[in-house]
Design a protein around this motif. Structure first.
Motif, short mmCIF file in Angstrom:
data_model
loop_
_atom_site.label_atom_id
_atom_site.label_comp_id
_atom_site.label_asym_id
_atom_site.label_seq_id
_atom_site.Cartn_x
_atom_site.Cartn_y
_atom_site.Cartn_z
N LYS A 146 0.82 -1.21 0.00
CA LYS A 146 0.00 0.00 0.00
C LYS A 146 0.86 1.26 0.00
CE LYS A 146 -3.98 2.00 2.29
NZ LYS A 146 -4.74 2.25 1.11
N ASP A 147 0.48 2.20 -0.87
CA ASP A 147 1.12 3.51 -0.99
C ASP A 147 2.64 3.41 -1.16
OD1 ASP A 147 0.76 6.25 -1.24
OD2 ASP A 147 1.35 6.60 0.83
N ARG A 148 3.04 2.52 -2.05
CA ARG A 148 4.47 2.27 -2.27
C ARG A 148 4.84 2.51 -3.73
NH1 ARG A 148 8.66 -0.66 0.66
NH2 ARG A 148 10.40 -0.06 -0.65
N ASN A 149 5.99 3.06 -3.97
CA ASN A 149 6.50 3.23 -5.33
C ASN A 149 7.02 1.90 -5.86
OD1 ASN A 149 6.11 5.89 -6.05
ND2 ASN A 149 8.00 6.58 -5.12
N ALA A 150 7.03 1.76 -7.16
CA ALA A 150 7.62 0.59 -7.80
C ALA A 150 9.13 0.75 -7.83
CB ALA A 150 7.07 0.43 -9.21
N PHE A 151 9.82 -0.34 -8.09
CA PHE A 151 11.29 -0.35 -8.12
C PHE A 151 11.83 0.69 -9.08
CE2 PHE A 151 15.34 -2.05 -9.73
CZ PHE A 151 16.04 -2.16 -8.53
N GLN A 152 11.28 0.75 -10.30
CA GLN A 152 11.77 1.68 -11.31
C GLN A 152 11.51 3.13 -10.91
OE1 GLN A 152 9.48 -0.71 -11.92
NE2 GLN A 152 7.75 0.09 -13.07
N ASP A 153 10.45 3.37 -10.15
CA ASP A 153 10.15 4.73 -9.70
C ASP A 153 11.12 5.18 -8.61
OD1 ASP A 153 7.97 4.71 -11.43
OD2 ASP A 153 6.64 3.91 -9.89
N LEU A 154 11.54 4.26 -7.78
CA LEU A 154 12.54 4.59 -6.76
C LEU A 154 13.87 4.96 -7.40
CD1 LEU A 154 11.80 1.78 -4.14
CD2 LEU A 154 11.24 4.20 -3.96
N TRP A 155 14.29 4.20 -8.39
CA TRP A 155 15.55 4.47 -9.06
C TRP A 155 15.51 5.77 -9.86
CZ3 TRP A 155 20.39 2.56 -8.87
CH2 TRP A 155 20.58 1.41 -8.12
N ALA A 156 14.38 6.06 -10.48
CA ALA A 156 14.27 7.26 -11.31
C ALA A 156 13.83 8.48 -10.49
CB ALA A 156 13.27 7.04 -12.43
N GLU A 157 13.61 8.28 -9.20
CA GLU A 157 13.19 9.34 -8.29
C GLU A 157 11.93 10.05 -8.79
OE1 GLU A 157 16.64 11.81 -7.78
OE2 GLU A 157 17.64 10.32 -6.52
N CYS A 158 10.91 9.24 -9.08
CA CYS A 158 9.63 9.76 -9.55
C CYS A 158 8.52 8.94 -8.91
CB CYS A 158 9.55 9.72 -11.07
SG CYS A 158 9.70 8.08 -11.79
N GLU A 159 7.29 9.22 -9.29
CA GLU A 159 6.15 8.48 -8.77
C GLU A 159 5.08 8.38 -9.83
OE1 GLU A 159 4.76 10.76 -5.42
OE2 GLU A 159 4.17 12.45 -6.66
N VAL A 160 4.23 7.37 -9.70
CA VAL A 160 3.08 7.21 -10.60
C VAL A 160 1.85 7.45 -9.76
CG1 VAL A 160 1.80 5.63 -12.09
CG2 VAL A 160 4.29 5.56 -12.07
N VAL A 161 1.03 8.40 -10.22
CA VAL A 161 -0.16 8.79 -9.46
C VAL A 161 -1.42 8.55 -10.28
CG1 VAL A 161 1.06 10.51 -8.07
CG2 VAL A 161 0.01 11.19 -10.23
N VAL A 162 -2.55 8.48 -9.57
CA VAL A 162 -3.86 8.35 -10.21
C VAL A 162 -4.43 9.75 -10.35
CG1 VAL A 162 -6.18 7.39 -10.00
CG2 VAL A 162 -4.22 6.11 -9.11
N LEU A 163 -4.78 10.12 -11.57
CA LEU A 163 -5.34 11.44 -11.83
C LEU A 163 -6.86 11.42 -11.71
CD1 LEU A 163 -3.36 12.56 -15.00
CD2 LEU A 163 -2.95 13.23 -12.63
N PRO A 164 -7.43 12.45 -11.11
CA PRO A 164 -8.89 12.56 -11.17
C PRO A 164 -9.31 12.90 -12.60
CG PRO A 164 -7.93 14.48 -10.08
CD PRO A 164 -6.81 13.51 -10.33
N LYS A 165 -10.55 12.66 -12.93
CA LYS A 165 -11.01 12.89 -14.31
C LYS A 165 -10.79 14.33 -14.77
CE LYS A 165 -14.21 9.12 -14.56
NZ LYS A 165 -15.50 8.61 -14.92
N SER A 166 -10.87 15.27 -13.87
CA SER A 166 -10.69 16.68 -14.24
C SER A 166 -9.27 16.97 -14.72
CB SER A 166 -11.04 17.59 -13.07
OG SER A 166 -10.17 17.32 -11.97
N LEU A 167 -8.29 16.20 -14.26
CA LEU A 167 -6.89 16.41 -14.67
C LEU A 167 -6.46 15.47 -15.77
CD1 LEU A 167 -5.11 16.95 -11.23
CD2 LEU A 167 -5.68 18.65 -12.96
N ASN A 168 -7.32 14.57 -16.20
CA ASN A 168 -6.95 13.57 -17.20
C ASN A 168 -7.58 13.89 -18.55
OD1 ASN A 168 -5.53 11.16 -17.81
ND2 ASN A 168 -7.46 10.06 -17.85
#
Length: 181
Positions: free
Chosen positions: A146-168
């Motif tokens: 829960k609420d954890r970054n994937a391995f590739q996101d840790l290495w690239a120092e980024c995150e993957v987020v869920v966008l609400p419909k208004s921002l997508n």
């Protein structure tokens, strides 16, 4: 000048909105991954058709001897150049979409976005690191926690987020937040 400041404030506001999004779960990532596999399949099919066309034209002009092969597709199957061409195409696909809009087509459809923690787009270097460390998507299994970054996101120092419909929206698909063009 006021128009430029207004645009910059809107971009900063957009980056702040991206900052407030929650992290993506493994299952959403998997959905985007599957859609992207189909998308890449179509891109590879088109690139292969183009390569076959070029090989056939060059063979007709006498530039390639296809007598050692069953046909032009057999020639491509044994060509290291074709393998490099397809590999570079796949790499360019992900690096371009992740660094320019933060979303591949699959991520867009599943409402995901890869970004820096401040809401800005990742750089091409971060996208290359993310792609190199993803292990063909296996790094995403860390997102099962829960609420954890994937391995590739840790290495690239980024995150993957869920966008609400208004921002997508598709209008924001090509927008580069927090960066001047």
């Amino acid at each position: 000048m006021a128009k430029q400041n207004k645009k910059k404030n809107q971009e900063l506001n957009l980056a702040e909105q991206y900052q407030g999004c929650k992290r993506a779960s493994f299952w959403r990532r998997l959905g985007a991954y599957i859609i992207d596999l189909f998308t890449i399949g179509f891109v590879i099919a088109f690139a292969t058709a183009l390569a076959l066309l070029v090989v056939n034209i060059v063979a007709k002009l006498g530039g390639i001897d296809l007598s050692l092969y069953q046909d032009s597709s057999d020639y491509l199957g044994h060509s290291m150049w074709f393998l490099a061409y397809i590999s570079l195409l796949i790499i360019a696909f992900f690096i371009y979409f992740w660094s320019c809009s933060g979303q591949t087509i699959g991520m867009k459809l599943v409402q995901l976005r890869v970004q820096n923690s401040d809401g800005s787009n990742i750089s091409m270097t971060q996208a290359a690191i993310r792609l190199a460390t993803s292990a063909f998507g296996l790094g995403s299994f860390m997102a099962l926690l829960k609420d954890r970054n994937a391995f590739q996101d840790l290495w690239a120092e980024c995150e993957v987020v869920v966008l609400p419909k208004s921002l997508n929206t598709w209008a924001l698909f090509k927008k580069v937040e927090g960066k001047e063009k």
